[in-house]
Enzyme design. Structure first.
Site, PDB file in Angstrom:
ATOM      1  N   CYS A 113      31.279  28.213  48.474  1.00 14.19           N
ATOM      2  CA  CYS A 113      31.626  29.323  47.582  1.00 14.19           C
ATOM      3  C   CYS A 113      31.948  30.609  48.329  1.00 14.19           C
ATOM      4  CB  CYS A 113      30.500  29.568  46.588  1.00 14.19           C
ATOM      5  SG  CYS A 113      30.142  28.143  45.537  1.00 14.19           S
ATOM      6  N   HIS A 249      31.525  36.695  43.548  1.00 15.84           N
ATOM      7  CA  HIS A 249      31.682  35.269  43.279  1.00 15.84           C
ATOM      8  C   HIS A 249      31.209  35.003  41.860  1.00 15.84           C
ATOM      9  CE1 HIS A 249      31.416  31.013  43.352  1.00 15.84           C
ATOM     10  NE2 HIS A 249      30.108  30.954  43.535  1.00 15.84           N
ATOM     11  N   ASN A 279      32.229  28.332  37.590  1.00 20.14           N
ATOM     12  CA  ASN A 279      32.134  28.517  39.039  1.00 20.14           C
ATOM     13  C   ASN A 279      33.223  27.674  39.706  1.00 20.14           C
ATOM     14  OD1 ASN A 279      31.485  28.511  41.763  1.00 20.14           O
ATOM     15  ND2 ASN A 279      29.288  28.260  41.440  1.00 20.14           N
TER      16      ASN A 279
END
Length: 322
Positions: A113, A249, A279
């Protein structure tokens, strides 16, 4: 002083939109349960024949159009992903071919990520050193391919997509008033690798699926994201008051809110897309940047801080002036 300035931005989301309610038939979960714990309302899943490099290519074309450039204007492509089409060659070289870019170089970066932040920092370094003048930085993922569909704590959280930015060398005065990337901060700590990982790879002979200790990841995320954002601002010679937008994020609205609170930043200054995308790992930040520009939130001259944490654990941030 040489700076890396963002000249173009773009994104692509697969056509299939999956609302939370779609999970209710196969899992012990509800739309309300997912929303209350993550802030996610829907996400996009790639079609069966769509690959990560194809998503990346579409985002890349959008960024080129935004910048008024062609692929031949690029010196390099840096693609952040944990879900490349193949073990090798890199997805970046596949994008290079699809764009018709016959010169320069292309490679992947894998920091889960945090991948886009790592890729952005690497591209910035190449521009500052004179290795390249124009670099396309892409984050692209098809996380729907590595999910355990029986695990309600993870499979409802992730989505697919791609985002891209184009960096170009420009001359600045060497002050925080310059446009472009002003500071980067990268970190990792392999002691925490078991908190978020995929249980497959060449050592197992399987592609594996994602495993996560959610509570532990949350605990680390808030402290580490706030700390790296502070570090980037300090390196850039900026304060909280200088920041126009935090682009975090997009993993979980509670992490986003807790990090903003720890930084003393109001949510009105945070670009939030997690409700629509879920996500998307390395694609998360470039997707949010592109949507932020599309919405009219992020404008020329704005100070933007991007921050991310992912498996490794790996985390980092970039402070820039748009």
């Amino acid at each position: 002083m040489r700076r890396a300035v963002i000249r173009g931005v773009g994104h692509y989301l697969p056509e299939r939109v999956v609302e939370n309610a779609e999970f209710e038939t196969a899992l012990d979960t509800t739309d309300e349960w997912i929303r209350s714990r993550s802030g996610i309302e829907r996400r996009h899943f790639a079609a069966e024949t769509e690959t990560t490099s194809q998503l990346a290519t579409k985002a890349a074309r959008a960024a080129l159009a935004s910048a008024g450039m062609t692929a031949q204007d690029l010196d390099a492509i840096v693609l952040a992903t944990s879900t490349a089409d193949l073990t090798f060659p890199s997805a970046a070289t596949m994008v290079q071919d699809a764009l018709g870019m016959t010169g320069g170089f292309a490679f992947d970066v894998q920091a889960v990520c945090a991948g886009f932040v790592y890729a952005l920092a690497n591209a910035n370094g190449m521009i500052l050193s004179g290795q390249a003048d124009r670099v396309m930085v892409i984050g692209a993922e098809t996380f729907s391919r590595i999910l355990d569909w029986s695990d309600r704590s993870t499979c409802v959280l992730f989505g697919d997509g791609a985002g891209a930015v184009i960096l170009e060398a420009a001359t600045g005065d060497g002050t925080p008033a310059d446009r472009g990337i002003l500071a980067t901060d990268l970190n990792s700590d392999g002691r925490y690798r078991d908190l978020l990982y995929v249980d497959g790879g060449v050592s197992t002979g399987t592609s594996g699926v994602l495993r996560m200790q959610g509570k532990e990841v949350f605990r680390h995320a808030v402290d580490k994201l706030a700390a790296t954002a502070e570090a980037a601002l300090e390196k850039a010679g900026l304060t909280h008051a200088d920041v126009d937008w935090i682009v975090p994020h997009q993993a979980n609205i509670r992490i986003i809110q807790a990090t903003a609170k720890k930084l003393g930043m109001p949510m009105e200054k945070v670009v939030v897309t997690v409700q629509d995308h879920g996500n998307t790992s390395a694609a998360s930040i470039p997707l949010a940047l592109s949507v932020g520009v599309e919405r009219g939130q992020i404008r020329s001259g704005d100070v933007v801080v991007v921050e991310a944490i992912g498996g490794g654990l790996a985390w980092g941030s970039v402070a820039l002036r748009w």
